[in-house]
Design an enzyme around this catalytic site. Structure first.
Site, PDB file in Angstrom:
ATOM      1  N   ASP A 147       5.208   6.994  -9.899  1.00 31.95           N
ATOM      2  CA  ASP A 147       6.326   7.252  -8.980  1.00 31.95           C
ATOM      3  C   ASP A 147       7.616   6.670  -9.546  1.00 31.95           C
ATOM      4  OD1 ASP A 147       4.570   8.367  -7.155  1.00 31.95           O
ATOM      5  OD2 ASP A 147       4.328   6.519  -6.015  1.00 31.95           O
ATOM      6  N   SER A 191       0.830  -1.200   0.000  1.00 29.46           N
ATOM      7  CA  SER A 191       0.000   0.000   0.000  1.00 29.46           C
ATOM      8  C   SER A 191       0.865   1.251   0.000  1.00 29.46           C
ATOM      9  CB  SER A 191      -0.942  -0.003   1.208  1.00 29.46           C
ATOM     10  OG  SER A 191      -0.283   0.585   2.298  1.00 29.46           O
ATOM     11  N   LYS A 192       0.242   2.322  -0.370  1.00 34.74           N
ATOM     12  CA  LYS A 192       0.894   3.613  -0.554  1.00 34.74           C
ATOM     13  C   LYS A 192       1.679   4.051   0.695  1.00 34.74           C
ATOM     14  CE  LYS A 192       1.122   7.418  -3.187  1.00 34.74           C
ATOM     15  NZ  LYS A 192       1.993   7.316  -4.337  1.00 34.74           N
ATOM     16  N   ARG A 193       1.170   3.633   1.854  1.00 38.15           N
ATOM     17  CA  ARG A 193       1.802   4.067   3.091  1.00 38.15           C
ATOM     18  C   ARG A 193       3.267   3.625   3.197  1.00 38.15           C
ATOM     19  NH1 ARG A 193      -2.070   1.594   6.323  1.00 38.15           N
ATOM     20  NH2 ARG A 193      -3.459   1.851   4.571  1.00 38.15           N
TER      21      ARG A 193
END
Ligand code: GLU
Length: 491
Positions: free
Chosen positions: A269, A259-261
Site C-alpha cells: 500500500d 490492523s488492516k481495518r
C-alpha cells in the site's frame, strides 16, 4: 557468528510489522557481522495464498533488506534457494521433521493422539461452560503401547502431541522481556504433527532454527506465549536454545494492534502511494527501537551502525501516519532530482496526465515540475494532482480573493506588459522571467505584491502557489499567452 532469520508464512500481503521484523534481523546481522537468512514457513498448507511469497520477496528486495541465504527471487520472478542448510522451504523438509518426531516419541517427550474432532470440540465446550480455559485433557497420554500400535496399524487418523510434565516451570531469557517463567500447568500439550503428516509451526521452527544454526530468534511478540513450548522442545531434543528477542506490537493511534481495518498496513500500500523506501525503512526502524541520541533521519548504513537489541522497547510503537508523512517529505525534499523524477513518472502515467512516451520526452519539464512542488508532497501519488493545473491551457476557477485582486488599478497595465514581453520571447526560462520582472518594475513601476501576486492571479486565478519564476517557465509561452488573453474578461 550470529545467525538470524526471517521466517515468513506466505499467507497474504506484507504487513508493516513483517517489514520491521525482517529489518531488525537484517540490522542485527549487519551490526554484528552475522548472517541473515530467509526461510519460508508453509506448513499450514490451508493458509497459503498464491503469489504471497513473490510479494514478500519483492517487498524485501524493494526495501533493500537483503538476505544472503535461503529463498530468493530473480528478475524473472523465479524462486530459487541458495545456501548450505537447505531446503529453506518447510514443505520440502518433511522427512527431516519425521526423524526428530520419532526421536521425541522414542524418548517419551511426545505421544500419539487419536482423539476425534468431535471429542475435542465437546471437551472444549464443556471446559468453556465451566469457565475454564480450553486445554487438551491428556486423554491419549495413557494409551498403552499396544493400543497405539493397533491404532496405527488400522490407520486411525492421529496427531502427535508434546508431552509436557505436570507442574514444571519453564524459564527462559528474552532480551526485551527479561526472564520469563511459565508453568506447564498453564500450557497445552501442543500438537507437533498434524493429521496430514505435516509438522506444526512449533515443531518445524525448532528443528529448522537448530539445524540452520540460528543463534538469535527475533520475532513479533505474538510468539511469546509459544516460546515456553519451544524452550521445552529444545530441552527434549537435547539442543541448546537460541537467544529470544520478542519485538513489541506496532499499534494504532488507539493503542490497539495495527490492523488492516484502520487503513494502510501493507508495505505494498505504501509503495503504491509513493512512499520512498528509504523513508519507510527509516520510519519503521524507529517503531520499537530508539537510538542513543535524538537522531531521526537515518540512512540504511547509519541504521546498520547504530542498531542494537538493547534499545528495543517493551511497549509497542504507535504507527503514526502523520509522522511517516513528515519523514517521507523530508526524504522527498532531499532526494536526487533525477531519481525522484523517475519515481514520479509512473504516477503521472497512472493518473492519465501523460502517456509514458510523452513523459519520457518531457523529462526536463517534469524535473522542473517535481522540483517546484516537492516541498509540499507527502507522497508521490499526489504529484499529478499538484501539476494538473500546469498542463491546462485555461485558467480555471478564480478564487474569490483573486477576483478582488483583478479589480486593482494596475492589473490591466500588468496584463498588457506581460503579454508584450512574453510574445516577444523565444522560450520562457527562469532567467527570462527574472529579467522580465525587473523590466516591468522599471518601465511600469509595478512592484512587490502588485507585480508578483498580480502575475499569479492573472495566470492562475489563485493568490498562492509554487515559485512564480518556475510557474511561468512550466506553463510555457503558448499557455501563458492563452491565459493572459482569457483573464482579460476579469479585469
Ligand atoms: N512463520 C512465523 C510467522 O509468519 C514466524 C514466527 C517466527 O519467527 O518464529 O510469523
Amino acid at each position: 557468528m550470529n545467525v538470524v532469520r526471517f521466517a515468513p508464512s506466505p499467507t497474504g500481503f506484507v504487513h508493516i510489522g513483517s517489514l520491521r521484523t525482517a529489518l531488525y534481523n537484517y540490522l542485527f546481522a549487519k551490526k554484528t557481522g552475522g548472517k541473515y537468512l530467509l526461510r519460508v514457513e508453509d506448513t499450514d498448507q490451508s493458509r497459503l495464498v498464491e503469489g504471497a511469497l513473490e510479494g514478500m520477496l519483492n517487498a524485501m528486495a524493494w526495501a533493500g533488506i537483503d538476505h544472503s541465504e535461503g529463498v530468493m527471487i530473480d528478475e524473472n520472478q523465479n524462486i530459487y534457494q541458495s545456501g548450505e542448510n537447505g531446503p529453506y522451504i518447510q514443505s520440502q523438509r518433511l522427512e527431516i521433521y519425521k526423524t526428530y518426531m520419532k526421536q521425541l516419541i522414542d524418548s517419551g517427550h511426545a505421544y500419539y493422539c487419536f482423539c476425534t474432532k468431535d471429542r475435542l470440540d465437546s471437551l472444549r465446550e464443556s471446559q468453556k461452560s465451566e469457565g475454564n480455559t480450553a486445554k487438551y485433557d491428556g486423554h491419549c497420554k495413557s494409551l498403552t503401547k499396544e493400543q497405539v500400535e493397533e491404532n496405527l496399524k488400522n490407520n486411525v487418523p492421529h496427531v502427535i502431541r508434546l508431552k509436557l510434565p505436570e507442574n514444571y516451570d519453564i524459564t527462559f531469557n528474552d532480551i526485551v522481556r527479561g526472564q520469563v517463567t511459565v508453568n506447564t500447568n498453564d500450557i497445552d500439550d501442543q500438537v507437533l504433527m498434524k493429521t496430514d503428516g505435516f509438522p506444526t509451526y512449533h515443531m518445524a521452527v525448532i528443528v529448522d532454527d537448530h539445524l540452520m544454526g540460528v543463534t538469535h530468534v527475533i520475532r513479533g511478540e505474538e510468539w511469546l506465549p509459544s516460546t515456553p513450548k519451544h524452550v521445552y522442545l529444545y530441552q527434549a531434543l537435547g539442543w541448546e536454545a537460541p537467544t529470544f528477542v520478542h519485538l513489541p506490537n506496532i499499534l494504532n493511534n488507539d493503542r490497539k494492534k495495527l490492523s488492516k481495518r484502520q487503513g494502510d498496513v501493507a508495505v505494498e500500500d505504501f509503495k503504491k502511494k509513493g512512499y520512498l523506501k528509504e523513508a519507510l525503512v527509516n520510519y519503521v526502524a524507529l517503531l520499537g527501537w530508539s537510538p542513543d541520541d535524538n537522531q531521526e533521519i537515518f540512512t540504511m548504513q547509519e541504521l546498520e551502525q547504530a542498531f542494537n537489541l538493547e534499545k528495543v522497547s517493551k511497549s509497542g510503537g504507535v504507527f503514526d501516519v502523520a509522522k511517516l508523512n513528515w519523514m517521507n517529505n523530508q526524504y522527498i525534499k532531499a532526494y536526487d532530482l533525477d531519481q525522484l523524477t523517475e519515481l514520479c513518472i509512473p504516477f503521472v502515467v497512472e493518473a492519465g496526465l501523460m502517456a509514458k512516451e510523452e513523459a519520457d520526452s518531457k523529462k526536463d519539464w517534469l524535473k522542473l515540475a517535481v522540483d517546484t512542488v516537492r516541498e509540499s508532497m507527502d507522497y508521490l501519488m499526489i504529484f499529478p494532482e499538484k501539476i494538473k493545473l500546469l498542463l491546462e491551457d485555461h485558467v480555471g476557477e478564480i478564487e474569490p480573493d483573486a477576483m478582488e485582486f483583478f479589480k486593482l488599478d494596475h492589473m490591466a497595465q500588468l496584463s498588457d506588459a506581460l503579454e508584450a514581453k512574453i510574445s516577444a520571447a523565444d522560450v520562457i526560462t527562469e532567467d527570462f522571467v527574472g529579467v522580465m520582472f525587473k523590466e516591468i518594475q522599471k518601465e511600469n513601476s509595478i512592484k512587490g505584491k502588485d507585480l508578483f501576486m498580480g502575475t499569479r492571479v492573472l495566470l492562475t486565478g489563485q493568490m498562492h502557489g509554487p515559485d512564480i519564476k518556475k510557474l511561468l517557465t512550466l506553463l510555457g509561452k503558448e499557455r501563458l499567452l492563452v491565459r493572459i488573453k482569457e483573464s482579460r474578461k476579469n479585469l
